[in-house]
Design a protein around this motif. Structure first.
Motif, mmCIF file in Angstrom:
data_model
loop_
_atom_site.group_PDB
_atom_site.id
_atom_site.type_symbol
_atom_site.label_atom_id
_atom_site.label_comp_id
_atom_site.label_asym_id
_atom_site.label_seq_id
_atom_site.Cartn_x
_atom_site.Cartn_y
_atom_site.Cartn_z
ATOM 1 N N ILE A 37 0.866 -1.177 0.000
ATOM 2 C CA ILE A 37 0.000 0.000 0.000
ATOM 3 C C ILE A 37 0.902 1.226 0.000
ATOM 4 O O ILE A 37 1.405 1.644 1.037
ATOM 5 C CB ILE A 37 -0.944 -0.005 1.219
ATOM 6 C CG1 ILE A 37 -1.819 -1.255 1.174
ATOM 7 C CG2 ILE A 37 -1.778 1.261 1.247
ATOM 8 C CD1 ILE A 37 -2.715 -1.419 2.374
ATOM 9 N N HIS A 135 -10.300 6.551 -5.392
ATOM 10 C CA HIS A 135 -9.425 6.825 -4.256
ATOM 11 C C HIS A 135 -10.187 6.792 -2.933
ATOM 12 O O HIS A 135 -9.616 6.416 -1.904
ATOM 13 C CB HIS A 135 -8.697 8.149 -4.439
ATOM 14 C CG HIS A 135 -7.605 8.086 -5.459
ATOM 15 N ND1 HIS A 135 -6.680 7.065 -5.524
ATOM 16 C CD2 HIS A 135 -7.276 8.938 -6.466
ATOM 17 C CE1 HIS A 135 -5.835 7.272 -6.509
ATOM 18 N NE2 HIS A 135 -6.180 8.414 -7.109
ATOM 19 N N GLN A 138 -10.049 3.338 -1.864
ATOM 20 C CA GLN A 138 -8.730 3.008 -1.325
ATOM 21 C C GLN A 138 -8.592 3.491 0.116
ATOM 22 O O GLN A 138 -8.023 2.789 0.955
ATOM 23 C CB GLN A 138 -7.634 3.637 -2.184
ATOM 24 C CG GLN A 138 -7.451 2.980 -3.529
ATOM 25 C CD GLN A 138 -6.343 3.674 -4.321
ATOM 26 O OE1 GLN A 138 -6.318 4.895 -4.433
ATOM 27 N NE2 GLN A 138 -5.438 2.872 -4.851
ATOM 28 N N TYR A 141 -10.507 1.174 2.419
ATOM 29 C CA TYR A 141 -9.772 -0.075 2.588
ATOM 30 C C TYR A 141 -8.564 0.150 3.490
ATOM 31 O O TYR A 141 -8.295 -0.654 4.388
ATOM 32 C CB TYR A 141 -9.358 -0.607 1.222
ATOM 33 C CG TYR A 141 -8.759 -1.991 1.276
ATOM 34 C CD1 TYR A 141 -9.562 -3.106 1.496
ATOM 35 C CD2 TYR A 141 -7.386 -2.184 1.119
ATOM 36 C CE1 TYR A 141 -9.014 -4.371 1.553
ATOM 37 C CE2 TYR A 141 -6.836 -3.451 1.177
ATOM 38 C CZ TYR A 141 -7.658 -4.544 1.396
ATOM 39 O OH TYR A 141 -7.108 -5.798 1.457
ATOM 40 N N HIS A 142 -7.837 1.231 3.266
ATOM 41 C CA HIS A 142 -6.671 1.582 4.084
ATOM 42 C C HIS A 142 -7.066 1.661 5.549
ATOM 43 O O HIS A 142 -6.416 1.103 6.421
ATOM 44 C CB HIS A 142 -6.084 2.910 3.592
ATOM 45 C CG HIS A 142 -4.898 3.390 4.349
ATOM 46 N ND1 HIS A 142 -5.014 4.140 5.495
ATOM 47 C CD2 HIS A 142 -3.561 3.237 4.117
ATOM 48 C CE1 HIS A 142 -3.803 4.437 5.952
ATOM 49 N NE2 HIS A 142 -2.906 3.898 5.132
#
Length: 148
Positions: A37, A135, A138, A141-142
């Motif tokens: 990541i 994004h 993302q 998820y991060h």
């Protein structure tokens, strides 16, 4: 009109991005990078703020915004509230600029070449909305993966 739909989607997703940042249990985790990541939630937020303020604010709204894209990925540990403030300013800009776009402007050619090609403004605004959504996913998820 398409601009109303796009404005609604941009604002919805930017508000969701604010929520994601607020959901981090530890503010420092916003800046974690791990294994495969490469971008933190903080850097993705800065990237989206720069992207939208450039292509919608500066180009379509003549806001005078000047982008520093390398800093979007090199700056670290900006306080969560400052990131949220940048998002709130971006939401305000989106509301103002897209409310003033005419039907003629949205169907016209976007004022800059995109990847060395001419595209319509409606095409590019749709691209920017999907870029934001990508994004945002993302960041979600991060947060779920690295915010222990």
């Amino acid at each position: 009109m398409l601009t109303d739909t796009l404005k609604t989607l941009f604002i919805r997703d930017l508000e969701k991005l604010k929520e994601e940042l607020e959901l981090y249990s530890n503010e420092g985790n916003i800046w974690i990078v791990d294994k495969a990541i490469p971008n933190s939630a903080g850097n993705l937020t800065l990237h989206l703020v720069g992207n939208l303020n450039t292509y919608i604010g500066a180009v379509l709204g003549n806001t005078g915004y000047i982008r520093n894209r390398p800093e979007e990925f090199s700056l670290k540990y900006i306080p969560r509230q400052e990131l949220i403030s940048k998002l709130e300013s971006t939401i305000s800009m989106i509301g103002t600029v897209l409310s003033n776009i005419t039907e003629e402007q949205i169907t016209a050619e976007y004022p800059q070449l995109i990847n060395d090609q001419k595209v319509s403004t409606e095409y590019f605004l749709t691209h920017l909305a999907t870029h934001l959504s990508y994004h945002l996913g993302q960041v979600n998820y991060h947060r779920r993966l690295l915010d222990n």
